[in-house]
Scaffold this active site. Structure first.
Site, short mmCIF file in Angstrom:
data_model
loop_
_atom_site.label_atom_id
_atom_site.label_comp_id
_atom_site.label_asym_id
_atom_site.label_seq_id
_atom_site.Cartn_x
_atom_site.Cartn_y
_atom_site.Cartn_z
N SER A 164 0.84 -1.19 0.00
CA SER A 164 0.00 0.00 0.00
C SER A 164 0.88 1.25 0.00
CB SER A 164 -0.95 -0.05 1.20
OG SER A 164 -2.00 0.87 1.05
N ASP A 166 -8.55 -6.30 -4.71
CA ASP A 166 -8.23 -4.97 -4.16
C ASP A 166 -8.99 -3.88 -4.91
OD1 ASP A 166 -7.03 -2.72 -3.07
OD2 ASP A 166 -4.99 -3.50 -3.26
N HIS A 208 -8.01 -5.31 -0.19
CA HIS A 208 -6.81 -4.59 0.23
C HIS A 208 -6.42 -4.90 1.67
CE1 HIS A 208 -3.84 -1.43 -0.40
NE2 HIS A 208 -4.10 -0.99 0.83
#
Length: 349
Positions: A141, A296, A325
């Site tokens: 991320s 995601d 995610h």
């Protein structure tokens, strides 16, 4: 300054602080007395060739990365590698809004960018450890955004790169989503322009943030298949929202989250090449595994695949997990086993 125990050693475990001194930031301001939190595992070999740098994501800390990704049963094995886990600036543990003295505390904490984190990390690993080459830089991320910045800014230093669930440039879709998250906090009357007495003063805003993140952080399949039940042990969607999402954000500091959101929205390696992303990614010489998460909705696989196609020595390694995610946190054993498999292959490449 606010004494928030969530970011202290009782919660975060043992870490060290590296004094960066005054750090001149990308947007011109100087962060004075900047400190970088880090923890290490394993030993640096005589050639200093076995160092791995692990970066952190939005709202996450070095403890999360160490607990989930580092260990003898993982690819990031301290018996083989010298693993450095570093907290990004503004994340609550390194120099951050709530722990910095006036006049740079709270709402007056300087605006930072991903590039500031990476320059600080570069100074740290080169000055403190004398490391000239990193065997691997890995993160998920926002941590993955730092991986891209490392590989583009310091191509001669990064031997391998593994951005997980991240893209090299933030999308318009994400930027708008982050705006909504920021509004959730700043619309709370307790926000008080960033001058609250405790993060709990902004509890309503933090609860709204938790629900917003729950909408895109977890996939539709996660809810449809009631995976909040069999993966997380929660009894209902409300139980999940209250017992997982709200409980996750509640102890954190709102200024910290907003500091990270500002960086998240502006992550873009193409600023090094006048907005030309293909040219920026052509700078990468590292053997790179681009590792999107199948479900995601923050960093959809097709966006990661587009970046991968622009990197000369890159391969796409899709991680399959219905969690979306938030699978980054390693709730599902199948997630981390895939990550380990790909990272072992990359490290052996």
């Amino acid at each position: 300054m606010i004494d928030n125990p969530y970011y202290g050693r009782e919660t975060q475990g043992e870490f060290k602080l590296y004094d960066l001194g005054n750090l001149v930031l990308e947007d011109g301001e100087t962060l004075r007395g900047a400190k970088l939190a880090y923890r290490t595992f394993g030993r640096l070999n005589a050639e200093k060739s076995n160092a791995i740098l692990v970066t952190t994501w939005f709202s996450g800390t070095g403890k999360v990365m160490a607990d989930v990704y580092v260990g003898r049963d993982h690819a990031l094995n301290p018996d083989e590698y010298f693993i450095i886990v570093v907290d990004q600036i503004g994340s609550g543990v390194s120099s951050s809004p709530q722990n910095s003295p006036a006049p740079q505390s709270m709402a007056k904490f300087p605006k930072l960018r991903i590039g500031d984190d990476v320059r600080a990390q570069h100074r740290f690993v080169t000055e403190h450890f004398g490391i000239e080459r990193l065997a691997l830089v890995v993160g998920g991320s926002m941590g993955g955004q730092q991986v891209y910045e490392w590989a583009v800014r310091y191509p001669d230093m990064v031997v391998r790169a593994a951005p997980i669930a991240a893209t090299a440039r933030i999308s318009h879709h994400q930027a708008i989503f982050v705006d909504v998250c920021a509004d959730a906090l700043m619309s709370d009357p307790g926000w008080n322009g960033g001058w609250y007495n405790s993060g709990h003063d902004v509890r309503d805003g933090m609860d709204r943030l938790a629900r917003i993140v729950a909408t895109l952080g977890w996939s539709p399949q996660f809810y449809q298949e009631e995976r909040w039940r069999n993966v997380l042990g929660m009894s209902s969607p409300d139980d999940f929202i209250n017992g997982v999402m709200k409980a996750y954000f509640e102890p954190m500091d709102p200024n910290v989250l907003l500091c990270e959101m500002w960086k998240w929205q502006r992550a873009d390696v193409s600023r090094h090449t006048g907005g030309d992303l293909p040219t920026a990614l052509k700078r990468i010489t590292a053997k790179t595994y681009v590792m999107p998460i199948s479900h995601d909705m923050f960093f959809p696989p097709h966006e990661c695949e587009a970046d991968c196609a622009l990197i000369e020595r890159a391969e796409l390694k899709l991680i399959h997990t219905p969690e979306g995610h938030m699978g980054l946190n390693g709730f599902e054993p199948g997630y981390i086993s895939q990550v380990d498999e790909h990272l072992r292959a990359l490290l052996n490449n």
